[in-house]
Design a protein around this motif. Structure first.
Motif, short mmCIF file in Angstrom:
data_model
loop_
_atom_site.label_atom_id
_atom_site.label_comp_id
_atom_site.label_asym_id
_atom_site.label_seq_id
_atom_site.Cartn_x
_atom_site.Cartn_y
_atom_site.Cartn_z
N UNK A 23 0.82 -1.21 0.00
CA UNK A 23 0.00 0.00 0.00
C UNK A 23 0.86 1.26 0.00
N UNK A 24 2.00 1.19 0.64
CA UNK A 24 2.86 2.38 0.72
C UNK A 24 3.60 2.63 -0.57
N UNK A 103 -5.16 3.29 5.52
CA UNK A 103 -4.66 3.40 4.15
C UNK A 103 -3.34 4.14 4.11
N UNK A 104 -2.71 4.13 2.96
CA UNK A 104 -1.38 4.72 2.80
C UNK A 104 -1.40 6.22 3.06
N UNK A 108 0.78 7.93 5.86
CA UNK A 108 1.74 8.95 5.46
C UNK A 108 1.60 10.22 6.28
N UNK A 109 0.35 10.61 6.55
CA UNK A 109 0.11 11.79 7.38
C UNK A 109 0.64 11.59 8.80
N UNK A 110 0.38 10.42 9.36
CA UNK A 110 0.83 10.13 10.73
C UNK A 110 2.35 10.05 10.80
N UNK A 111 2.98 9.46 9.76
CA UNK A 111 4.44 9.39 9.72
C UNK A 111 5.04 10.80 9.71
N UNK A 112 4.46 11.69 8.92
CA UNK A 112 4.95 13.07 8.86
C UNK A 112 4.84 13.74 10.22
N UNK A 113 3.70 13.55 10.87
CA UNK A 113 3.49 14.14 12.19
C UNK A 113 4.49 13.59 13.21
#
Length: 199
Positions: A23-24, A103-104, A108-113
């Protein structure tokens, strides 16, 4: 994130690992692992760990990292987690908790945060973990002497508090400095503060 995120994925479920990795796609570098043991002790400096919260896997990882004097930002995830479980995991040291499936885009948003928060606290957390590892080498009495020294007490006052002679305090103090690898008392005090042994 300015650079391509680097994700360490730990999940015993082969199918779920594959789903998340697929998914990523190409936007995030994913290193999948089946267990903590497979992970080893070498980490990419900008890695974030995404860990399935099954059988205390997150807690085990956080403890192993602390024992090794390492720190890694951790995002836990599981299906249908309880509020209590999320709170316990965050209090144990995870930086975020997600509910599977996700979902990806959401990941992705959580990884950035988490990456932004980790950049701000990463150096502090690493110093704290390293300090705790050094303090952990001390005997109970040496920790008591360190606490007294860090509180600004003289050898005589530490001795009175612990019901030992000032000379015995000096011996514990020398052993404490040696075990901690501290060149002088002020360095030992800094380590005690970093380890949150004193306020």
């Amino acid at each position: 994130m300015d650079q391509k995120p680097y994700l360490v994925l730990i999940d015993a479920d082969t199918r779920r690992r594959a789903q998340i990795s697929h998914a990523l796609g190409t936007g995030i570098h994913v290193e999948p692992f089946e267990s903590i043991g497979e992970l080893g002790n070498t980490f990419h400096p900008d890695a974030i760990a995404l860990v399935n919260d099954a059988e205390d896997l997150v807690g085990s990882l956080l403890r192993e990292l602390a024992d090794a004097g390492e720190w890694l930002p951790v995002i836990a995830y599981s299906e249908n987690p309880t509020t209590e479980r999320i709170a316990e995991t965050i209090l144990a040291g995870a930086m975020d908790y997600m509910t599977w499936p996700f979902d990806a885009t959401r990941l992705g948003e959580r990884l950035s945060l988490v990456a932004k928060r980790a950049a701000g606290i990463g150096a502090v957390r690493r110093r704290e973990v390293s300090a705790r590892k050094r303090v952990h080498k001390l005997t109970r009495r040496e920790r008591e002497v360190l606490s007294g020294v860090a509180s600004g007490l003289s050898n005589r006052l530490i001795g009175e508090r612990l019901c030992i002679s000032p000379r015995t305090v000096e011996i514990h103090r020398a052993n404490m400095l040696n075990k901690m690898g501290a060149g002088h008392t002020s360095e030992a005090i800094r380590i005690a503060i970093d380890a949150e042994l004193v306020d």
